[in-house]
Enzyme design. Structure first.
Site, PDB file in Angstrom:
ATOM      1  N   HIS A  58       0.895  -1.288  -0.018  1.00 49.85           N
ATOM      2  CA  HIS A  58       0.116  -0.039  -0.052  1.00 49.85           C
ATOM      3  C   HIS A  58       0.729   1.079  -0.088  1.00 49.85           C
ATOM      4  CE1 HIS A  58       0.924   0.909   4.151  1.00 49.85           C
ATOM      5  NE2 HIS A  58       0.808  -0.267   4.463  1.00 49.85           N
ATOM      6  N   GLU A 132      -1.767  -6.996   7.547  1.00 46.94           N
ATOM      7  CA  GLU A 132      -0.627  -7.086   7.972  1.00 46.94           C
ATOM      8  C   GLU A 132      -0.278  -7.634   9.210  1.00 46.94           C
ATOM      9  OE1 GLU A 132       2.493  -6.674   7.499  1.00 46.94           O
ATOM     10  OE2 GLU A 132       3.046  -4.629   7.258  1.00 46.94           O
TER      11      GLU A 132
END
Length: 495
Positions: A58, A132
């Protein structure tokens, strides 16, 4: 519309496989550690056809900008810079064809995926296991708060993360298990080309588990904001797991050499592997660039483009193969570096040390004609090389790698900044990459390098601390001559 991928139960505990699927111990870079303690993970699922997977991290998030530990929390969003990075990645991937896009459901990743995917007609596929790394009590802390509150535990997380337990959990080991489960779903999804938009740590785990590397490789294969990594999976007969090749690592929207830190730490010592420019024989489908073959016009352009890219750095020394193509590439870089100091108002001439290293030389015996040009540029082409030639290259790479590392000073003083550029044939550079990562000869076909590409290795802990691979096979600096992210299914003869 968002389609959710099913999440299977956790896979067995940590171990890694060498190419071919057997469990074995391995060591991280230059440090000697035995970490293979648990049963082998299940192998990758067999494939009926080749598949390319592109991993993208990202864009910069608000917590990235604040220096706050995010983990799997979902409070941060993209900054304006992060939105811009995602837009740059969208443009970088605009002409590339994808059959599906998997994404982490966390806001910073989902928004990046939405920007990159843009008007493509298929739905994004969120997968919760692509979130994550879970960092439990560390999540939300500024880094200095982690040091103050957790002391020795936080230091262990920084120095030895794979063995670090937080709140009764081993985050890196859990992450590796999650990544293995993700591969089951990504690889069994229909389509030849899949985009995955996720996060730093989980993308590292996806790269490592695909190659059979264990948790000791955490923070060794860097993933920058909006950096793209490309993995090629080739089916094998008899229902065996596919062979895997890392075509490129961390191709970033911005220059890969402009950043001064590696995995959050500054690095004043760096080795840049520059693959020499193309020659006539390499353009015709041979393992060219050996002996007296000079650069062709494409090779000259590649050398000049690389020289321009390296203007962002002050190169201390250039070590090259004595072969003509490598020397020509080195000369182009050296001339631009030495002239750079006189381009402004104040002329300060510079001297760049340039010398030959026989260990980077490729013997004429390697000048082997391939059946087609496509064979020499496709991922994993080293796998088709005769075993004895591969063995010779591997033995040669050991001394060459040590010679390059010896160019880096051990001290950390102000005068210790050192950038070494090594120029040679892609085949020998593949051996150097494997030496850096302390892998075996069998891993050489698991990486890919193109003519004119660069690979960046940082040494934040000095040469004795081992290398952190910032990127491999970076070609974006070549502009219209760069190698595209996805393979075209048309005009193969023209390519």
């Amino acid at each position: 519309m968002l389609l959710f991928a099913p999440t299977p139960p956790p896979s067995p505990a940590t171990a890694h496989r060498r190419p071919g699927g057997s469990a074995a111990s391995c060591i991280r870079c230059s440090s000697v550690r035995e970490l293979d303690r648990s049963p082998s993970r299940p192998p990758l699922p067999p494939l009926a056809e080749a598949k390319r997977v592109v991993l993208v991290r990202h864009g910069q998030s608000t917590w990235n900008a604040d220096g706050r530990i995010q983990g799997s929390s979902d409070f941060s969003v993209l900054t304006p810079k992060g939105e811009s990075q995602a837009e740059t990645s969208r443009l970088m991937l605009l002409a590339d064809s994808f059959d599906a896009c998997f994404t982490s459901p966390l806001a910073r990743s989902r928004r990046t995926a939405e920007i990159i995917w843009d008007t493509r007609d298929k739905d994004l596929i969120p997968d919760y296991d692509l979130r994550e790394i879970d960092l439990y009590s560390f999540q939300g802390l500024l880094k200095h708060e982690g040091k103050e509150k957790y002391g020795a535990l936080f230091q262990q997380w920084q120095k030895n993360p794979s063995d670090c337990s937080i709140d009764g959990h081993y985050p890196v080991r859990e992450l590796w298990d999650r990544a293995q489960g993700c591969w089951e779903r990504i690889l069994t999804h229909e389509g030849k080309s899949v985009l995955v938009v996720a996060h730093n740590a989980v993308n590292q785990a996806l790269v490592a588990t695909s190659l059979g590397l264990g948790t000791e490789y955490f923070r060794t294969l860097l993933q920058s904001n909006c950096g793209a990594s490309v993995l090629d999976f080739t089916p094998q007969p008899g229902g065996r797991p596919p062979s895997v090749c890392l075509n490129r690592l961390n191709q970033t929207p911005s220059s890969p050499i402009s950043a001064e830190s590696s995995a959050g730490r500054k690095s004043s010592k760096r080795i840049i592997l520059v693959c020499q420019g193309a020659t006539q024989s390499s353009s015709e489908g041979s393992l060219g660039g050996v002996g007296y073959a000079p650069l062709n016009m494409l090779g000259v352009i590649q050398a000049q483009k690389t020289a321009e890219l390296l203007l962002d750095l002050k190169v201390n020394s250039i070590i090259c193969s004595p072969q003509v193509a490598a020397v020509d590439t080195a000369t182009a870089i050296c001339e631009v570096q030495e002239a750079a100091g006189c381009l402004g108002a104040d002329c300060v001439p510079r001297y760049v040390e340039m010398k030959n290293l026989l260990g980077l030389e490729i013997d004429d015996a390697f000048l082997t004609k391939q059946k087609s040009l496509e064979q020499i540029v496709q991922s994993g082409w080293m796998g088709g090389m005769e075993h004895q030639k591969l063995k010779t290259l591997w033995a040669q790479s050991e001394d060459a790698w040590q010679a390059l590392v010896n160019e880096l000073p051990e001290d950390d003083g102000a005068e210790s900044d050192r950038v070494v550029v090594a120029i040679g044939h892609p085949a020998i550079h593949l051996g150097l990459l494997c030496r850096c990562l302390n892998l075996t000869m069998d891993y050489m076909p698991s990486f890919h390098l193109d003519d004119g590409s660069i690979s960046v290795i940082d040494f934040p802990d000095g040469p004795k601390g081992g290398g952190i691979v910032r990127c491999t096979n970076y070609t974006a600096h070549l502009g219209r001559w760069s190698v595209p992210i996805t393979k075209s299914t048309e005009n193969n003869d023209e390519f």
